[in-house]
Write a protein that holds these residues in place. Structure first.
Motif, PDB file in Angstrom:
ATOM      1  N   GLY A 276       0.505  -1.379  -0.054  1.00 12.43           N
ATOM      2  CA  GLY A 276       0.118   0.147  -0.031  1.00 12.43           C
ATOM      3  C   GLY A 276       0.793   1.101   0.217  1.00 12.43           C
ATOM      4  N   PRO A 277       2.248   1.188   1.022  1.00 13.05           N
ATOM      5  CA  PRO A 277       2.918   2.612   1.110  1.00 13.05           C
ATOM      6  C   PRO A 277       3.502   3.552  -0.232  1.00 13.05           C
ATOM      7  N   MET A 278       3.323   2.443  -1.562  1.00 11.30           N
ATOM      8  CA  MET A 278       4.575   2.738  -2.465  1.00 11.30           C
ATOM      9  C   MET A 278       3.319   3.346  -3.567  1.00 11.30           C
ATOM     10  N   PHE A 279       1.441   2.739  -3.237  1.00  6.60           N
ATOM     11  CA  PHE A 279       0.843   3.976  -4.134  1.00  6.60           C
ATOM     12  C   PHE A 279       1.078   5.018  -3.412  1.00  6.60           C
ATOM     13  N   LYS A 280       1.261   5.654  -2.087  1.00  6.27           N
ATOM     14  CA  LYS A 280       1.318   6.164  -1.958  1.00  6.27           C
ATOM     15  C   LYS A 280       2.163   7.717  -2.174  1.00  6.27           C
ATOM     16  N   ALA A 281       3.680   6.797  -1.757  1.00  6.21           N
ATOM     17  CA  ALA A 281       5.299   7.368  -1.890  1.00  6.21           C
ATOM     18  C   ALA A 281       5.554   7.537  -3.724  1.00  6.21           C
ATOM     19  N   LEU A 282       5.569   6.910  -4.026  1.00  2.00           N
ATOM     20  CA  LEU A 282       5.040   7.087  -5.870  1.00  2.00           C
ATOM     21  C   LEU A 282       5.095   7.605  -6.531  1.00  2.00           C
ATOM     22  N   TYR A 283       5.300   8.336  -8.487  1.00  2.00           N
ATOM     23  CA  TYR A 283       4.628   8.312  -8.807  1.00  2.00           C
ATOM     24  C   TYR A 283       4.206   7.228 -10.210  1.00  2.00           C
ATOM     25  N   PRO A 284       2.764   7.210 -10.216  1.00  2.00           N
ATOM     26  CA  PRO A 284       2.664   6.766 -11.511  1.00  2.00           C
ATOM     27  C   PRO A 284       3.662   6.651 -13.067  1.00  2.00           C
ATOM     28  N   PRO A 285       3.856   4.804 -13.315  1.00  2.00           N
ATOM     29  CA  PRO A 285       5.498   4.776 -14.314  1.00  2.00           C
ATOM     30  C   PRO A 285       3.802   5.963 -15.821  1.00  2.00           C
ATOM     31  N   MET A 286       5.118   6.554 -15.897  1.00  2.40           N
ATOM     32  CA  MET A 286       4.329   7.388 -17.259  1.00  2.40           C
ATOM     33  C   MET A 286       5.783   7.166 -18.973  1.00  2.40           C
ATOM     34  N   GLU A 287       5.059   6.131 -19.626  1.00  2.00           N
ATOM     35  CA  GLU A 287       6.064   5.912 -20.867  1.00  2.00           C
ATOM     36  C   GLU A 287       6.243   6.872 -21.695  1.00  2.00           C
ATOM     37  N   ILE A 288       7.362   7.531 -21.929  1.00  2.12           N
ATOM     38  CA  ILE A 288       7.435   8.210 -23.413  1.00  2.12           C
ATOM     39  C   ILE A 288       7.457   7.371 -24.731  1.00  2.12           C
ATOM     40  N   SER A 289       9.081   6.701 -23.903  1.00  2.00           N
ATOM     41  CA  SER A 289       9.522   5.457 -25.500  1.00  2.00           C
ATOM     42  C   SER A 289      10.106   4.513 -24.011  1.00  2.00           C
ATOM     43  N   GLU A 290      10.200   3.479 -25.316  1.00  2.44           N
ATOM     44  CA  GLU A 290      11.484   2.630 -24.667  1.00  2.44           C
ATOM     45  C   GLU A 290      12.630   3.324 -23.625  1.00  2.44           C
ATOM     46  N   THR A 291      12.812   4.354 -23.916  1.00  2.00           N
ATOM     47  CA  THR A 291      14.268   4.955 -23.158  1.00  2.00           C
ATOM     48  C   THR A 291      13.911   5.918 -22.439  1.00  2.00           C
ATOM     49  N   HIS A 292      12.829   7.259 -22.481  1.00  2.00           N
ATOM     50  CA  HIS A 292      12.383   8.452 -21.716  1.00  2.00           C
ATOM     51  C   HIS A 292      11.149   8.069 -20.571  1.00  2.00           C
ATOM     52  N   GLY A 293      11.547   8.407 -20.071  1.00  2.00           N
ATOM     53  CA  GLY A 293      10.041   8.410 -19.398  1.00  2.00           C
ATOM     54  C   GLY A 293      10.470   8.038 -17.459  1.00  2.00           C
ATOM     55  N   LEU A 294       8.735   7.470 -16.875  1.00  2.00           N
ATOM     56  CA  LEU A 294       9.591   7.492 -15.407  1.00  2.00           C
ATOM     57  C   LEU A 294       8.863   6.341 -15.843  1.00  2.00           C
ATOM     58  N   ALA A 295       9.197   4.975 -15.190  1.00  2.00           N
ATOM     59  CA  ALA A 295       9.099   3.718 -14.369  1.00  2.00           C
ATOM     60  C   ALA A 295       8.991   3.729 -12.656  1.00  2.00           C
ATOM     61  N   VAL A 296       8.163   2.876 -12.542  1.00  2.00           N
ATOM     62  CA  VAL A 296       8.449   2.062 -11.388  1.00  2.00           C
ATOM     63  C   VAL A 296       8.973   1.532 -10.804  1.00  2.00           C
ATOM     64  N   TYR A 297       9.501   0.837  -9.736  1.00  2.00           N
ATOM     65  CA  TYR A 297      10.703  -0.621  -9.522  1.00  2.00           C
ATOM     66  C   TYR A 297      10.783  -0.951  -8.209  1.00  2.00           C
ATOM     67  N   TRP A 298      10.433  -2.451  -8.464  1.00  2.00           N
ATOM     68  CA  TRP A 298      10.628  -2.277  -6.743  1.00  2.00           C
ATOM     69  C   TRP A 298      11.102  -4.168  -6.863  1.00  2.00           C
ATOM     70  N   GLU A 299      12.401  -4.436  -5.979  1.00  6.05           N
ATOM     71  CA  GLU A 299      12.805  -5.539  -5.790  1.00  6.05           C
ATOM     72  C   GLU A 299      12.670  -6.575  -4.291  1.00  6.05           C
ATOM     73  N   VAL A 300      13.302  -7.807  -4.144  1.00  3.04           N
ATOM     74  CA  VAL A 300      13.661  -8.136  -3.466  1.00  3.04           C
ATOM     75  C   VAL A 300      14.581  -8.431  -2.919  1.00  3.04           C
ATOM     76  N   GLN A 301      15.719  -8.220  -1.771  1.00  2.00           N
ATOM     77  CA  GLN A 301      16.764  -8.118  -1.289  1.00  2.00           C
ATOM     78  C   GLN A 301      17.159  -9.472  -0.320  1.00  2.00           C
ATOM     79  N   LEU A 302      18.055 -10.106  -0.102  1.00  2.00           N
ATOM     80  CA  LEU A 302      18.567 -10.829   0.616  1.00  2.00           C
ATOM     81  C   LEU A 302      20.253 -10.262   0.841  1.00  2.00           C
ATOM     82  N   LEU A 303      20.483  -9.848   1.732  1.00  2.00           N
ATOM     83  CA  LEU A 303      20.929  -9.157   2.205  1.00  2.00           C
ATOM     84  C   LEU A 303      22.571  -9.986   3.472  1.00  2.00           C
ATOM     85  N   HIS A 304      23.772 -10.247   3.065  1.00  2.00           N
ATOM     86  CA  HIS A 304      24.362 -10.890   4.492  1.00  2.00           C
ATOM     87  C   HIS A 304      25.268 -10.538   4.382  1.00  2.00           C
TER      88      HIS A 304
END
Length: 327
Positions: A276-304
Protein backbone atom coordinates in the motif's frame (compact mmCIF):
# COMPACT_ATOMS: atom_id res chain seq x y z
CA UNK A 1 -1.14 33.83 -43.00
CA UNK A 2 -4.81 33.71 -43.99
CA UNK A 3 -5.59 30.70 -46.13
CA UNK A 4 -2.43 28.89 -45.10
CA UNK A 5 -2.48 25.33 -43.80
CA UNK A 6 -1.57 24.91 -40.13
CA UNK A 7 -1.01 22.12 -37.65
CA UNK A 8 -1.43 22.18 -33.89
CA UNK A 9 0.22 19.35 -31.94
CA UNK A 10 0.22 18.49 -28.27
CA UNK A 11 3.07 16.22 -27.14
CA UNK A 12 4.16 14.64 -23.90
CA UNK A 13 7.91 15.27 -23.98
CA UNK A 14 10.96 14.40 -21.93
CA UNK A 15 13.31 17.06 -20.58
CA UNK A 16 16.61 15.41 -19.66
CA UNK A 17 18.67 17.55 -17.28
CA UNK A 18 21.95 17.44 -19.19
CA UNK A 19 23.84 19.87 -21.41
CA UNK A 20 23.93 17.22 -24.17
CA UNK A 21 20.49 15.77 -23.65
CA UNK A 22 18.70 13.46 -26.06
CA UNK A 23 14.96 13.95 -25.60
CA UNK A 24 11.94 12.12 -26.93
CA UNK A 25 8.20 12.76 -27.18
CA UNK A 26 4.91 11.04 -27.93
CA UNK A 27 1.97 12.75 -29.58
CA UNK A 28 -1.25 13.15 -27.61
CA UNK A 29 -3.32 15.30 -29.95
CA UNK A 30 -3.07 16.79 -33.44
CA UNK A 31 -5.39 19.22 -35.24
CA UNK A 32 -4.92 20.27 -38.87
CA UNK A 33 -6.77 23.31 -40.18
CA UNK A 34 -6.67 26.22 -42.62
CA UNK A 35 -6.08 29.64 -41.08
CA UNK A 36 -9.19 31.80 -41.53
CA UNK A 37 -9.05 33.99 -38.41
CA UNK A 38 -6.58 35.32 -35.86
CA UNK A 39 -7.85 33.52 -32.76
CA UNK A 40 -8.85 29.91 -32.11
CA UNK A 41 -10.28 27.99 -29.19
CA UNK A 42 -9.70 24.25 -29.38
CA UNK A 43 -11.53 21.72 -27.25
CA UNK A 44 -8.91 19.10 -26.47
CA UNK A 45 -10.20 15.74 -25.11
CA UNK A 46 -7.84 15.54 -22.12
CA UNK A 47 -9.86 12.70 -20.56
CA UNK A 48 -8.22 10.29 -22.97
CA UNK A 49 -4.65 11.43 -22.26
CA UNK A 50 -4.06 9.44 -19.05
CA UNK A 51 -0.84 11.36 -18.40
CA UNK A 52 0.72 13.99 -16.15
CA UNK A 53 3.73 16.29 -16.07
CA UNK A 54 6.61 15.68 -13.71
CA UNK A 55 9.61 17.62 -12.41
CA UNK A 56 12.44 15.24 -11.58
CA UNK A 57 16.06 15.18 -10.49
CA UNK A 58 17.61 13.74 -13.65
CA UNK A 59 14.73 14.12 -16.12
CA UNK A 60 11.34 15.81 -16.24
CA UNK A 61 8.17 15.32 -18.27
CA UNK A 62 6.46 18.33 -19.86
CA UNK A 63 3.36 18.97 -21.94
CA UNK A 64 4.45 20.75 -25.12
CA UNK A 65 2.13 22.56 -27.52
CA UNK A 66 3.46 23.28 -31.01
CA UNK A 67 1.82 25.38 -33.73
CA UNK A 68 3.20 25.25 -37.26
CA UNK A 69 1.92 27.34 -40.19
CA UNK A 70 2.83 26.33 -43.74
CA UNK A 71 3.74 29.83 -44.94
CA UNK A 72 7.28 29.17 -46.13
CA UNK A 73 8.44 30.36 -49.53
CA UNK A 74 12.20 30.49 -49.17
CA UNK A 75 12.67 30.44 -45.40
CA UNK A 76 11.27 27.99 -42.83
CA UNK A 77 7.61 27.68 -41.87
CA UNK A 78 6.41 29.80 -38.96
CA UNK A 79 6.48 27.77 -35.78
CA UNK A 80 5.91 28.47 -32.08
CA UNK A 81 6.19 26.11 -29.10
CA UNK A 82 5.09 26.39 -25.47
CA UNK A 83 5.22 24.04 -22.46
CA UNK A 84 2.65 23.62 -19.70
CA UNK A 85 1.98 21.60 -16.55
CA UNK A 86 -0.75 18.97 -16.15
CA UNK A 87 -1.14 17.78 -12.56
CA UNK A 88 -3.30 14.68 -12.23
CA UNK A 89 -1.53 13.31 -9.14
CA UNK A 90 -0.48 14.95 -5.88
CA UNK A 91 3.17 15.45 -4.95
CA UNK A 92 5.00 12.26 -3.98
CA UNK A 93 8.06 12.30 -1.72
CA UNK A 94 9.04 8.65 -1.32
CA UNK A 95 10.46 7.29 1.90
CA UNK A 96 13.55 9.51 2.01
CA UNK A 97 17.21 8.52 2.03
CA UNK A 98 19.78 7.91 -0.69
CA UNK A 99 18.01 6.15 -3.56
CA UNK A 100 21.15 4.53 -4.98
CA UNK A 101 22.17 3.20 -1.56
CA UNK A 102 18.71 1.73 -0.94
CA UNK A 103 18.25 0.14 -4.37
CA UNK A 104 21.87 -0.96 -4.85
CA UNK A 105 23.38 -1.30 -1.34
CA UNK A 106 27.11 -1.81 -0.91
CA UNK A 107 27.91 -5.53 -0.79
CA UNK A 108 30.37 -6.69 1.88
CA UNK A 109 31.83 -9.99 0.68
CA UNK A 110 34.36 -12.21 2.47
CA UNK A 111 36.26 -14.14 -0.19
CA UNK A 112 37.22 -17.09 2.01
CA UNK A 113 33.69 -17.53 3.36
CA UNK A 114 32.16 -17.58 -0.12
CA UNK A 115 34.86 -19.85 -1.53
CA UNK A 116 34.41 -22.45 1.22
CA UNK A 117 30.65 -22.42 0.59
CA UNK A 118 31.22 -23.67 -2.98
CA UNK A 119 30.73 -27.33 -3.79
CA UNK A 120 33.86 -29.38 -4.55
CA UNK A 121 33.07 -29.31 -8.27
CA UNK A 122 32.62 -25.53 -8.28
CA UNK A 123 35.85 -25.03 -6.31
CA UNK A 124 37.81 -26.99 -8.91
CA UNK A 125 36.13 -25.07 -11.72
CA UNK A 126 36.80 -21.71 -10.07
CA UNK A 127 40.49 -22.47 -9.43
CA UNK A 128 40.95 -23.81 -12.98
CA UNK A 129 39.29 -20.77 -14.53
CA UNK A 130 41.40 -18.41 -12.38
CA UNK A 131 44.65 -20.16 -13.39
CA UNK A 132 43.69 -20.06 -17.09
CA UNK A 133 42.87 -16.35 -16.83
CA UNK A 134 46.22 -15.66 -15.16
CA UNK A 135 48.17 -17.60 -17.81
CA UNK A 136 46.35 -15.88 -20.68
CA UNK A 137 46.79 -12.49 -19.01
CA UNK A 138 50.55 -12.89 -18.54
CA UNK A 139 51.07 -14.52 -21.94
CA UNK A 140 49.00 -11.92 -23.77
CA UNK A 141 50.74 -9.07 -21.96
CA UNK A 142 54.19 -10.36 -23.00
CA UNK A 143 53.01 -10.75 -26.61
CA UNK A 144 51.66 -7.20 -26.70
CA UNK A 145 54.87 -5.87 -25.15
CA UNK A 146 56.91 -7.66 -27.84
CA UNK A 147 54.60 -6.48 -30.62
CA UNK A 148 54.85 -2.82 -29.58
CA UNK A 149 58.43 -2.94 -28.29
CA UNK A 150 59.39 0.29 -30.06
CA UNK A 151 56.29 2.13 -28.83
CA UNK A 152 56.27 1.73 -25.07
CA UNK A 153 53.37 4.10 -24.55
CA UNK A 154 51.19 2.15 -26.98
CA UNK A 155 52.32 -1.15 -25.44
CA UNK A 156 51.31 -0.03 -21.94
CA UNK A 157 47.94 1.15 -23.25
CA UNK A 158 47.08 -2.17 -24.89
CA UNK A 159 48.38 -4.20 -21.93
CA UNK A 160 46.18 -2.12 -19.60
CA UNK A 161 43.10 -2.64 -21.80
CA UNK A 162 43.87 -6.36 -22.04
CA UNK A 163 44.30 -6.62 -18.27
CA UNK A 164 41.08 -4.73 -17.48
CA UNK A 165 39.12 -7.00 -19.85
CA UNK A 166 40.38 -10.13 -18.09
CA UNK A 167 39.71 -8.64 -14.65
CA UNK A 168 36.11 -7.88 -15.64
CA UNK A 169 35.69 -11.44 -16.95
CA UNK A 170 37.16 -12.94 -13.77
CA UNK A 171 35.00 -10.80 -11.46
CA UNK A 172 31.87 -11.73 -13.43
CA UNK A 173 32.70 -15.45 -13.12
CA UNK A 174 33.57 -15.09 -9.42
CA UNK A 175 30.26 -13.39 -8.60
CA UNK A 176 28.32 -16.00 -10.58
CA UNK A 177 30.01 -18.83 -8.66
CA UNK A 178 29.75 -17.16 -5.26
CA UNK A 179 26.00 -16.64 -5.70
CA UNK A 180 25.51 -20.40 -6.00
CA UNK A 181 25.33 -20.78 -2.19
CA UNK A 182 21.72 -19.59 -2.43
CA UNK A 183 19.25 -20.87 -5.00
CA UNK A 184 16.34 -18.43 -4.86
CA UNK A 185 13.77 -17.11 -7.35
CA UNK A 186 10.60 -15.04 -7.50
CA UNK A 187 7.27 -16.83 -7.53
CA UNK A 188 4.47 -15.79 -9.93
CA UNK A 189 3.13 -12.53 -8.54
CA UNK A 190 -0.60 -11.73 -8.37
CA UNK A 191 -1.98 -8.32 -9.32
CA UNK A 192 -0.52 -5.78 -6.89
CA UNK A 193 -2.97 -3.14 -5.66
CA UNK A 194 -2.86 -0.63 -2.82
CA UNK A 195 -4.58 -3.26 -0.64
CA UNK A 196 -2.16 -6.10 -1.44
CA UNK A 197 -0.43 -7.80 1.47
CA UNK A 198 1.71 -10.85 0.73
CA UNK A 199 3.79 -13.17 2.87
CA UNK A 200 7.42 -13.56 1.81
CA UNK A 201 6.78 -17.26 1.16
CA UNK A 202 4.32 -16.18 -1.58
CA UNK A 203 6.88 -13.87 -3.21
CA UNK A 204 10.10 -15.92 -3.24
CA UNK A 205 11.12 -19.55 -3.04
CA UNK A 206 14.60 -20.89 -2.41
CA UNK A 207 17.06 -22.67 -0.15
CA UNK A 208 20.61 -22.06 0.99
CA UNK A 209 23.36 -24.65 0.64
CA UNK A 210 24.91 -23.48 3.93
CA UNK A 211 23.70 -22.26 7.31
CA UNK A 212 23.09 -18.50 7.29
CA UNK A 213 23.41 -16.20 10.28
CA UNK A 214 21.77 -12.76 10.40
CA UNK A 215 20.36 -12.71 6.88
CA UNK A 216 18.38 -9.54 6.12
CA UNK A 217 15.50 -9.61 3.66
CA UNK A 218 14.13 -6.35 2.27
CA UNK A 219 11.51 -5.38 -0.27
CA UNK A 220 12.24 -1.93 -1.70
CA UNK A 221 10.61 0.22 -4.36
CA UNK A 222 11.35 3.48 -6.16
CA UNK A 223 10.68 5.54 -9.26
CA UNK A 224 13.17 5.29 -12.12
CA UNK A 225 13.86 8.40 -14.19
CA UNK A 226 14.78 7.32 -17.72
CA UNK A 227 16.48 9.25 -20.50
CA UNK A 228 19.50 9.61 -22.75
CA UNK A 229 22.43 11.95 -23.29
CA UNK A 230 25.41 12.19 -25.65
CA UNK A 231 29.01 11.63 -24.62
CA UNK A 232 32.27 11.78 -26.54
CA UNK A 233 32.90 13.33 -29.94
CA UNK A 234 33.91 12.32 -33.44
CA UNK A 235 34.21 8.56 -33.86
CA UNK A 236 33.81 8.17 -30.09
CA UNK A 237 30.45 9.96 -30.03
CA UNK A 238 27.79 7.76 -28.43
CA UNK A 239 24.30 7.94 -26.96
CA UNK A 240 24.12 6.79 -23.34
CA UNK A 241 20.85 5.57 -21.81
CA UNK A 242 20.29 5.92 -18.08
CA UNK A 243 17.84 4.81 -15.40
CA UNK A 244 18.31 6.68 -12.14
CA UNK A 245 16.47 5.63 -8.95
CA UNK A 246 14.64 8.35 -7.02
CA UNK A 247 12.12 8.47 -4.18
CA UNK A 248 13.07 5.14 -2.50
CA UNK A 249 10.77 3.42 -0.03
CA UNK A 250 11.37 0.30 2.07
CA UNK A 251 8.23 -1.85 2.10
CA UNK A 252 9.67 -4.64 4.24
CA UNK A 253 12.85 -5.24 6.24
CA UNK A 254 13.46 -8.12 8.63
CA UNK A 255 16.49 -10.06 9.85
CA UNK A 256 16.53 -13.81 10.51
CA UNK A 257 19.02 -14.83 13.20
CA UNK A 258 19.58 -18.34 11.88
CA UNK A 259 18.49 -20.10 8.67
CA UNK A 260 19.57 -23.76 8.50
CA UNK A 261 20.81 -25.13 5.20
CA UNK A 262 18.24 -26.63 2.81
CA UNK A 263 15.25 -24.95 4.47
CA UNK A 264 12.84 -22.63 2.67
CA UNK A 265 14.06 -19.04 3.05
CA UNK A 266 10.55 -17.59 3.07
CA UNK A 267 9.51 -19.65 6.10
CA UNK A 268 11.95 -17.67 8.26
CA UNK A 269 10.32 -14.32 7.40
CA UNK A 270 6.70 -14.72 8.57
CA UNK A 271 5.60 -11.08 8.38
CA UNK A 272 3.61 -9.74 5.43
CA UNK A 273 4.74 -7.19 2.85
CA UNK A 274 2.30 -4.28 2.63
CA UNK A 275 2.45 -2.79 -0.88
CA UNK A 276 0.00 0.00 0.00
CA UNK A 277 2.63 2.65 0.92
CA UNK A 278 4.20 2.27 -2.54
CA UNK A 279 1.09 3.76 -4.17
CA UNK A 280 1.23 6.81 -1.88
CA UNK A 281 4.99 7.43 -2.00
CA UNK A 282 5.70 6.93 -5.73
CA UNK A 283 4.45 8.50 -8.93
CA UNK A 284 2.65 6.27 -11.44
CA UNK A 285 4.70 5.01 -14.39
CA UNK A 286 4.63 7.36 -17.39
CA UNK A 287 6.31 6.02 -20.51
CA UNK A 288 7.23 8.35 -23.34
CA UNK A 289 9.27 5.71 -25.16
CA UNK A 290 11.32 2.64 -24.27
CA UNK A 291 14.24 4.88 -23.28
CA UNK A 292 12.46 7.93 -21.83
CA UNK A 293 9.94 8.53 -19.09
CA UNK A 294 9.21 7.53 -15.52
CA UNK A 295 8.99 3.94 -14.30
CA UNK A 296 8.09 2.11 -11.09
CA UNK A 297 10.64 -0.40 -9.83
CA UNK A 298 10.60 -2.88 -6.94
CA UNK A 299 12.84 -5.73 -5.88
CA UNK A 300 13.51 -8.28 -3.16
CA UNK A 301 16.96 -8.05 -1.55
CA UNK A 302 18.67 -10.81 0.43
CA UNK A 303 21.57 -9.14 2.23
CA UNK A 304 24.37 -10.74 4.21
CA UNK A 305 27.45 -9.26 5.87
CA UNK A 306 29.76 -12.02 4.53
CA UNK A 307 28.10 -13.76 1.58
CA UNK A 308 27.37 -12.08 -1.74
CA UNK A 309 23.95 -10.42 -1.86
CA UNK A 310 21.02 -11.46 -4.06
CA UNK A 311 18.64 -8.99 -5.70
CA UNK A 312 15.46 -10.16 -7.44
CA UNK A 313 13.69 -7.63 -9.67
CA UNK A 314 9.93 -7.71 -9.23
CA UNK A 315 7.56 -7.69 -12.23
CA UNK A 316 6.01 -4.28 -12.86
CA UNK A 317 3.34 -5.47 -15.29
CA UNK A 318 1.44 -6.92 -12.32
CA UNK A 319 1.05 -3.49 -10.66
CA UNK A 320 -2.41 -1.91 -10.91
CA UNK A 321 -1.45 1.53 -12.20
CA UNK A 322 -4.85 3.15 -11.58
CA UNK A 323 -4.36 2.73 -7.81
CA UNK A 324 -1.60 5.37 -7.90
CA UNK A 325 -4.28 7.96 -8.68
CA UNK A 326 -6.49 7.06 -5.69
CA UNK A 327 -6.12 9.57 -2.85
Amino acid sequence: MMGKKAEFKLDLASDVHDSRAVNDAKNLYVHNFTVDRTEYQLKIPTDSFDCFTYKGTHASIVLRANLKVDDAWILKDSEVSRTAQLSLVDTRTGGGGDASAEIDPFDNVKFSKNFHALTRKRKIGFISFSVICLILLLGGSFMLAELFWDEKGMALFYVAIYGVAFCILWVWFKNKQFKSYLNVALLPTPIITQNTRLQISRIISGKSQVDLENMTLRVVACNMEKGQYVRGSGTNRRTVSFQEPVRPIILYSERAGHIPARQEIGDHFPEEVDFGPMFKALYPPMEISETHGLAVYWEVQLLHAEFIDHELKGPTDSIKVTDFFIK
